[in-house]
Design an enzyme around this catalytic site. Structure first.
Site: not given
Ligand code: P1T
Length: 388
Positions: A110, A182, A207
């Protein structure tokens, strides 16, 4: 501490834990759904004499319930909820690493993780290298005496690469390194990193855990009491905690995680098969496809292949950008993991922050978060959008 998870012992099954762990009926009223404790502070009968709660940044009953629930699903001894996935990631990095230490980051992750390391932790003295984790020689070559951690996303965002968690844990532990996974894309329903040997599991609970695109949150799960103490300290000292209502929303989502993931997987498998045959598609990334390089590892370490699919548009960047704006059932938006299907263009959206870096993504890449709608509607929608 109130944070013990149920672990992977021969106790209740996953769905039972999802519905009941940390969700006991309210002892005062019998309410089947535990009340949302909005109080920011708690009465003390005498100085220091209280029911385990003093102030909601330090501990809140609704947050405790969520932490116990997700820890139980991850098989983690300790769980901590955060205000976002990024806040959870930041706590993990701060808890384990100091100036001069080195972390290995995958070449597909990410964009926000890269931004956090480059923009926040590198200026504070952390060093890092980007490695293709499927290449053992590259991993060996990047390992330094100061290396303390390998960060893994599996399946990864946005290319759905798969890393063998057990093999990586063996490699890193032999060198005194920690493995952080992750688990946002897989969720504990499909994959349990701690049971495979990882030291820490993190989530963007925004998510699949929340599952309805209506809450932002993060989670850290781990077994080591000293590391847990450090994460707990940071949770309170920095204060990036989720509010009680946000905790409630994640809790409610988690209760249906198992059934949602079954349908996400089934729909995504059908979408991946459909795209594989489509003339406008140059390549499909989905671990469930037998020709995916990580397919065999995914079969071993996951219960299903997940709801995320990405693919290259054969017409290049302009065609990809046009196609993502043409869908009607898939909504053009960042994020993933909720009931509704989303489509996006990573190079200009979720991964714009890695543009020009070694994590940069192909401009013709399109990412799908395949939701729970009727599969024929999803396939017709993609077909129309790709035909132009
Ligand atoms: O957006 P947040 O709750 O802070 O999470 C960050 C995050 C961490 N790890 C992974 C694998 C992620 O996909 C994300 C956030 N990703 C998105 C917003 C996206 O659209 O890919």
């Amino acid at each position: 501490m109130t944070r013990r998870g149920d672990g992977e012992h021969a106790g209740p099954g996953f769905e039972t834990r999802a519905v009941h762990a940390g969700q006991e009926p309210d002892p005062a009223t019998g309410a089947v759904v535990p009340p949302v404790h909005l109080a920011s502070t708690f009465r003390q009968e005498a100085v220091g004499a209280h029911h385990g709660y003093e102030y909601s940044r330090s501990a809140n009953p609704t947050r405790d319930g969520l932490e116990r629930q997700v820890a139980a699903l991850e098989g983690a001894a300790f769980g901590y909820a955060f205000a976002s996935g990024m806040a959870a990631e930041d706590a993990v990095l701060r808890a384990a690493l100091g100036p001069g230490e080195h972390v290995i980051l995958p070449d597909d992750a990410y964009g926000g993780t890269y931004r956090l390391l480059e923009g926040v932790h590198a200026p504070a003295g952390l060093t890092w290298s980007v490695v293709d984790l499927s290449d053992p020689a590259a991993l060996e070559g990047a390992w330094q005496p100061e290396t303390r951690m390998v960060w893994v996303e599996t399946p990864s965002n946005p290319l759905l690469s798969v890393t063998d968690i057990a093999a990586l844990a063996k490699f890193a532990h032999a060198r005194d390194g920690l493995v952080v996974v992750d688990n946002t894309f897989a969720t504990p329903y499909l994959q349990r990193p701690l049971a495979l040997g990882a030291d820490v599991v993190v989530h963007s609970s925004t998510k699949y855990l929340g599952g309805h695109s209506d809450v932002t949150g993060g989670f850290v799960g781990l077994d080591d009491p000293d590391q847990a103490e450090r994460v707990a300290f940071l949770q309170n000292a920095v204060g990036a905690v989720p509010g009680p209502f946000d905790c409630f929303l994640v809790q409610r989502g988690v209760k249906t995680l198992g059934v949602r993931m079954e349908r996400h997987c089934a729909n995504a498998e059908a979408v991946a098969a459909f795209l594989s045959e489509h003339p406008s598609v140059a390549a499909v990334h989905y671990p469930g496809l037998p020709d995916h390089p990580g397919h065999d590892v995914a079969v071993r370490q996951m219960r299903g292949f997940g709801g995320m699919v990405s693919f290259l548009h054969a017409g290049g960047e302009a065609a990809a950008v046009a196609a993502v704006a043409r869908t009607e059932v898939f909504t053009l938006a960042e994020s993933l993991g909720a009931v509704e299907s989303l489509i996006e263009h990573p190079a200009r959206m979720t991964h714009a922050s890695v543009s020009g870096s070694s994590l940069a993504v192909e401009p013709s890449l399109i990412r799908l978060s395949v939701g729970l709608e009727t599969i024929d509607d999803l396939l017709d929608d993609l077909d129309r959008a790709l035909e132009g």
